[in-house]
Design a protein around this motif. Structure first.
Motif, mmCIF file in Angstrom:
data_model
loop_
_atom_site.group_PDB
_atom_site.id
_atom_site.type_symbol
_atom_site.label_atom_id
_atom_site.label_comp_id
_atom_site.label_asym_id
_atom_site.label_seq_id
_atom_site.Cartn_x
_atom_site.Cartn_y
_atom_site.Cartn_z
ATOM 1 N N ARG A 188 0.846 -1.186 0.000
ATOM 2 C CA ARG A 188 0.000 0.000 0.000
ATOM 3 C C ARG A 188 0.885 1.241 0.000
ATOM 4 O O ARG A 188 1.852 1.324 0.752
ATOM 5 C CB ARG A 188 -0.921 0.025 1.226
ATOM 6 C CG ARG A 188 -1.891 1.214 1.231
ATOM 7 C CD ARG A 188 -2.705 1.270 2.512
ATOM 8 N NE ARG A 188 -3.659 0.190 2.600
ATOM 9 C CZ ARG A 188 -4.855 0.176 1.995
ATOM 10 N NH1 ARG A 188 -5.225 1.194 1.231
ATOM 11 N NH2 ARG A 188 -5.678 -0.841 2.148
ATOM 12 N N ASP A 193 -3.312 3.747 -2.398
ATOM 13 C CA ASP A 193 -3.374 2.788 -3.497
ATOM 14 C C ASP A 193 -2.751 1.455 -3.094
ATOM 15 O O ASP A 193 -1.716 1.408 -2.415
ATOM 16 C CB ASP A 193 -2.639 3.323 -4.726
ATOM 17 C CG ASP A 193 -3.393 4.462 -5.396
ATOM 18 O OD1 ASP A 193 -4.632 4.498 -5.268
ATOM 19 O OD2 ASP A 193 -2.751 5.315 -6.039
ATOM 20 N N LEU A 194 -3.382 0.355 -3.558
ATOM 21 C CA LEU A 194 -2.890 -0.989 -3.316
ATOM 22 C C LEU A 194 -2.421 -1.605 -4.624
ATOM 23 O O LEU A 194 -3.065 -1.438 -5.661
ATOM 24 C CB LEU A 194 -4.009 -1.870 -2.727
ATOM 25 C CG LEU A 194 -4.297 -1.742 -1.232
ATOM 26 C CD1 LEU A 194 -5.592 -2.470 -0.904
ATOM 27 C CD2 LEU A 194 -3.160 -2.315 -0.416
ATOM 28 N N SER A 216 -9.203 -0.957 -2.707
ATOM 29 C CA SER A 216 -8.227 -0.128 -1.987
ATOM 30 C C SER A 216 -8.883 0.851 -1.019
ATOM 31 O O SER A 216 -8.269 1.248 -0.024
ATOM 32 C CB SER A 216 -7.345 0.627 -2.983
ATOM 33 O OG SER A 216 -8.113 1.514 -3.776
#
Length: 341
Positions: A188, A193-194, A216
């Motif tokens: 992350r 954001d992932l 996310s």
């Protein structure tokens, strides 16, 4: 005896996801499970008095081994032995467990900040990740069973770039999971954001897609992967508990299903079971449910119990292990269900 490799990645989760649970929500962490030769291994207990338990393929547990390990520790099955990986100060230590004691450890890393959540463990290999203070994520890995083929490959190293917008200081969290015979890395960024990346025994993929905002921006409760992608159990902003499937190479969201009867404060576990299905555990109003999830997201119930916490799951050679707290304090209850691949 030990055949180890390391992946360096310039670049989640134990039970409960990567965000804080709601105040007052009941939660007892299930044991951490891994595949080993002849069955499985479980690790639980508090820091300084962790318990390692070998479990055979029928679900019978051997006498536990008590080890003075920190909370940041993982059990593995490696080269026909039970082993453990733990954070040893600024380094990562890997050692076998023989005759109730730790063997001589191998050390990795130089300035370890924290271990990544989760453990990758399957019939082919195991993997554990950690983050160095410079933001780089590493994975130490090796074969689950002794296997003369691929020994040279098991000691290979690889390095891949992170998402273009990320820098070392932008990465706030990491995790690993199994994707059939691969290790899947998640991270992350500070903005939320992932991303995910699939790594084999030689290298990680040059493709590291970002996960859809539907995942996310939600609270992650569990993840389980196959070679073609990963499933994510999330608690969304409307408190609905959903399971979503994301394609490996593109990060495209393929399907979403709402878990029937799931409580807003549910716990969940998810694991790949072969190459075409997932095994899912979650808590509903009437207790814990374990289900098979097919390639289209359809659920078939396999087990139902009165547990208030989702049991831990691990799959190996057509058998699914469920492990959860027993009737007595500190007890470990296990159930094995036939689940062909």
């Amino acid at each position: 005896m030990w055949i180890l490799g390391v992946l360096a990645v310039s670049v989640w989760w134990c039970a409960g996801g990567d965000a804080p649970r709601r105040p007052g929500a009941p939660h007892v962490a299930p044991p951490q499970l891994a595949v080993r030769a002849g069955g499985f291994v479980a690790l639980d207990g508090p820091a300084g008095a962790r318990r390692v338990v070998a479990i055979d393929r029928d679900g019978h547990a051997a006498a536990p081994v008590r080890l003075a390990l920190p909370a940041e520790s993982r059990a593995i099955g490696a080269s026909d032995h039970v082993g453990v990986v733990w954070r040893d100060g600024a380094r990562i230590a890997v050692a076998g467990v023989d005759d109730g004691a730790l063997g001589e450890p191998y050390h990795f890393g130089t300035r370890v900040e924290r271990m990544c959540d989760g453990t990758a463990s399957n019939d082919r290999r195991w993997g554990v990740g950690w983050r160095e203070r410079d933001g780089r994520v590493w994975i130490v890995f090796g074969p689950t069973f002794r296997d003369g083929a691929g020994v040279a490959d098991a000691t290979a190293t690889a390095r891949v770039a992170t998402a273009p917008a990320a820098t070392a200081t932008d990465l706030t969290w990491c995790a690993v999971a199994s994707g059939d015979d691969q290790i899947v890395l998640f991270w992350r960024e500070r903005g939320g954001d992932l991303s995910m990346n699939f790594c084999d025994r030689k290298r990680c993929s040059p493709l590291a897609p970002r996960l859809p905002p539907a995942i996310s921006r939600a609270t992650l409760l569990a993840v389980g992967c196959l070679r073609k992608g990963c499933g994510f159990v999330t608690r969304d902003r409307d408190d609905a508990i959903r399971l979503r499937w994301v394609v490996a190479d593109s990060g495209r969201l393929k399907w979403t299903t709402t878990l029937p009867g799931a409580r807003a404060d549910t716990t969940a576990t998810l694991v790949g079971a072969g190459d075409r299905q997932l095994a899912l555990a979650y808590v509903a109003a009437d207790g814990a449910h374990v289900a098979r999830v097919d390639a289209k997201g359809a659920l078939t119930e396999l087990w139902h119990g009165a547990d208030a916490t989702a049991p831990a799951l691990m799959w190996s050679q057509g058998q699914l292990l469920l492990a959860h707290a027993g009737a007595g304090a500190g007890d470990l209850a296990t159930t094995v269900i036939a689940l062909p691949r």
